[in-house]
Design a protein around this motif. Structure first.
Motif, PDB file in Angstrom:
ATOM      1  N   ASN A  33       0.835  -1.208   0.000  1.00 14.53           N
ATOM      2  CA  ASN A  33       0.000   0.000   0.000  1.00 14.53           C
ATOM      3  C   ASN A  33       0.870   1.259   0.000  1.00 14.53           C
ATOM      4  O   ASN A  33       0.582   2.220  -0.712  1.00 14.53           O
ATOM      5  CB  ASN A  33      -0.955   0.009   1.191  1.00 14.53           C
ATOM      6  N   ALA A  34       1.937   1.253   0.793  1.00 20.16           N
ATOM      7  CA  ALA A  34       2.844   2.406   0.816  1.00 20.16           C
ATOM      8  C   ALA A  34       3.504   2.595  -0.544  1.00 20.16           C
ATOM      9  O   ALA A  34       3.681   3.729  -1.005  1.00 20.16           O
ATOM     10  CB  ALA A  34       3.899   2.233   1.902  1.00 20.16           C
ATOM     11  N   CYS A  35       3.854   1.499  -1.203  1.00 21.76           N
ATOM     12  CA  CYS A  35       4.468   1.598  -2.534  1.00 21.76           C
ATOM     13  C   CYS A  35       3.495   2.167  -3.559  1.00 21.76           C
ATOM     14  O   CYS A  35       3.883   2.946  -4.418  1.00 21.76           O
ATOM     15  CB  CYS A  35       4.969   0.232  -2.994  1.00 21.76           C
ATOM     16  N   ILE A  36       2.223   1.778  -3.458  1.00 21.25           N
ATOM     17  CA  ILE A  36       1.211   2.323  -4.375  1.00 21.25           C
ATOM     18  C   ILE A  36       1.110   3.830  -4.189  1.00 21.25           C
ATOM     19  O   ILE A  36       1.097   4.588  -5.166  1.00 21.25           O
ATOM     20  CB  ILE A  36      -0.158   1.636  -4.163  1.00 21.25           C
ATOM     21  N   VAL A  37       1.049   4.275  -2.931  1.00 25.91           N
ATOM     22  CA  VAL A  37       0.958   5.710  -2.653  1.00 25.91           C
ATOM     23  C   VAL A  37       2.201   6.428  -3.153  1.00 25.91           C
ATOM     24  O   VAL A  37       2.126   7.466  -3.806  1.00 25.91           O
ATOM     25  CB  VAL A  37       0.744   5.957  -1.139  1.00 25.91           C
ATOM     26  N   GLU A  38       3.376   5.866  -2.847  1.00 27.17           N
ATOM     27  CA  GLU A  38       4.641   6.492  -3.245  1.00 27.17           C
ATOM     28  C   GLU A  38       4.819   6.556  -4.757  1.00 27.17           C
ATOM     29  O   GLU A  38       5.419   7.487  -5.278  1.00 27.17           O
ATOM     30  CB  GLU A  38       5.819   5.719  -2.654  1.00 27.17           C
ATOM     31  N   SER A  39       4.282   5.573  -5.461  1.00 26.49           N
ATOM     32  CA  SER A  39       4.551   5.446  -6.894  1.00 26.49           C
ATOM     33  C   SER A  39       3.991   6.597  -7.719  1.00 26.49           C
ATOM     34  O   SER A  39       4.538   6.901  -8.776  1.00 26.49           O
ATOM     35  CB  SER A  39       3.991   4.125  -7.429  1.00 26.49           C
ATOM     36  N   HIS A  40       2.897   7.213  -7.278  1.00 28.23           N
ATOM     37  CA  HIS A  40       2.252   8.274  -8.066  1.00 28.23           C
ATOM     38  C   HIS A  40       2.075   7.845  -9.523  1.00 28.23           C
ATOM     39  O   HIS A  40       2.279   8.617 -10.451  1.00 28.23           O
ATOM     40  CB  HIS A  40       3.041   9.581  -7.989  1.00 28.23           C
ATOM     41  N   GLY A  41       1.732   6.568  -9.709  1.00 29.63           N
ATOM     42  CA  GLY A  41       1.495   6.050 -11.052  1.00 29.63           C
ATOM     43  C   GLY A  41       2.724   5.543 -11.769  1.00 29.63           C
ATOM     44  O   GLY A  41       2.638   5.143 -12.927  1.00 29.63           O
ATOM     45  N   ASP A  42       3.879   5.538 -11.119  1.00 31.21           N
ATOM     46  CA  ASP A  42       5.117   5.057 -11.738  1.00 31.21           C
ATOM     47  C   ASP A  42       5.157   3.533 -11.673  1.00 31.21           C
ATOM     48  O   ASP A  42       5.348   2.944 -10.602  1.00 31.21           O
ATOM     49  CB  ASP A  42       6.320   5.655 -11.011  1.00 31.21           C
ATOM     50  N   ALA A  43       4.965   2.884 -12.811  1.00 28.98           N
ATOM     51  CA  ALA A  43       4.927   1.427 -12.865  1.00 28.98           C
ATOM     52  C   ALA A  43       6.249   0.807 -12.435  1.00 28.98           C
ATOM     53  O   ALA A  43       6.270  -0.307 -11.920  1.00 28.98           O
ATOM     54  CB  ALA A  43       4.570   0.971 -14.279  1.00 28.98           C
ATOM     55  N   GLU A  44       7.339   1.518 -12.613  1.00 26.65           N
ATOM     56  CA  GLU A  44       8.646   0.978 -12.222  1.00 26.65           C
ATOM     57  C   GLU A  44       8.706   0.730 -10.714  1.00 26.65           C
ATOM     58  O   GLU A  44       9.247  -0.277 -10.266  1.00 26.65           O
ATOM     59  CB  GLU A  44       9.762   1.928 -12.648  1.00 26.65           C
ATOM     60  N   THR A  82       7.719  -2.931 -20.552  1.00 28.30           N
ATOM     61  CA  THR A  82       6.548  -2.264 -19.997  1.00 28.30           C
ATOM     62  C   THR A  82       5.766  -3.205 -19.087  1.00 28.30           C
ATOM     63  O   THR A  82       5.399  -4.308 -19.482  1.00 28.30           O
ATOM     64  CB  THR A  82       5.631  -1.762 -21.126  1.00 28.30           C
ATOM     65  N   LEU A  83       5.531  -2.756 -17.859  1.00 31.40           N
ATOM     66  CA  LEU A  83       4.751  -3.530 -16.899  1.00 31.40           C
ATOM     67  C   LEU A  83       3.275  -3.375 -17.234  1.00 31.40           C
ATOM     68  O   LEU A  83       2.760  -2.265 -17.344  1.00 31.40           O
ATOM     69  CB  LEU A  83       5.020  -3.019 -15.476  1.00 31.40           C
ATOM     70  N   THR A  84       2.600  -4.502 -17.406  1.00 29.53           N
ATOM     71  CA  THR A  84       1.183  -4.466 -17.768  1.00 29.53           C
ATOM     72  C   THR A  84       0.305  -4.697 -16.542  1.00 29.53           C
ATOM     73  O   THR A  84       0.746  -5.296 -15.550  1.00 29.53           O
ATOM     74  CB  THR A  84       0.854  -5.546 -18.818  1.00 29.53           C
TER      75      THR A  84
END
Length: 105
Positions: A33-44, A82-84
């Motif tokens: 969950n923290a990674c999702i928040v941190e990612s700001h849409g960055d699939a990497e 590309t991560l799908t």
């Protein structure tokens, strides 16, 4: 660290010894969950998080769940391909997790 990103990713923080890999179900949930928040849409960042949670042993299960060769999954999670969404969802299923949507705030 990538240009334009102000913080280290969780994978970078772990590699630097800032914390241990999550090992309880709740710790895994909190971490992702923290990674999702941190990612700001960055699939990497999401790919790094999934690869980190899975470890080498679960990559084969993820590949089977996604119907892809292990090497393709590895390249997607490492950012070399590309991560799908298909791979993200398959990885979460293989790890016993599910993605949910909730109201913000």
């Amino acid at each position: 660290m990538k240009a334009g990103r102000a913080t280290l990713s969780y994978a970078e923080m772990e590699a630097a010894g800032h914390f241990d890999r999550p090992c309880t179900p709740q710790a895994v949930i909190d971490y992702f969950n923290a990674c999702i928040v941190e990612s700001h849409g960055d699939a990497e960042i999401l790919g790094e998080a999934i690869a980190y949670l899975a470890g080498e042993e679960d990559l084969r299960a993820i590949a089977r769940e996604c119907g892809l060769p292990v090497e393709v999954v590895r390249r997607q999670l490492s950012g070399r391909r590309t991560l799908t969404l298909r791979t993200v969802m398959g990885a979460l299923r293989a790890l016993g997790l599910q993605l949910r949507v909730d109201l913000a705030g």
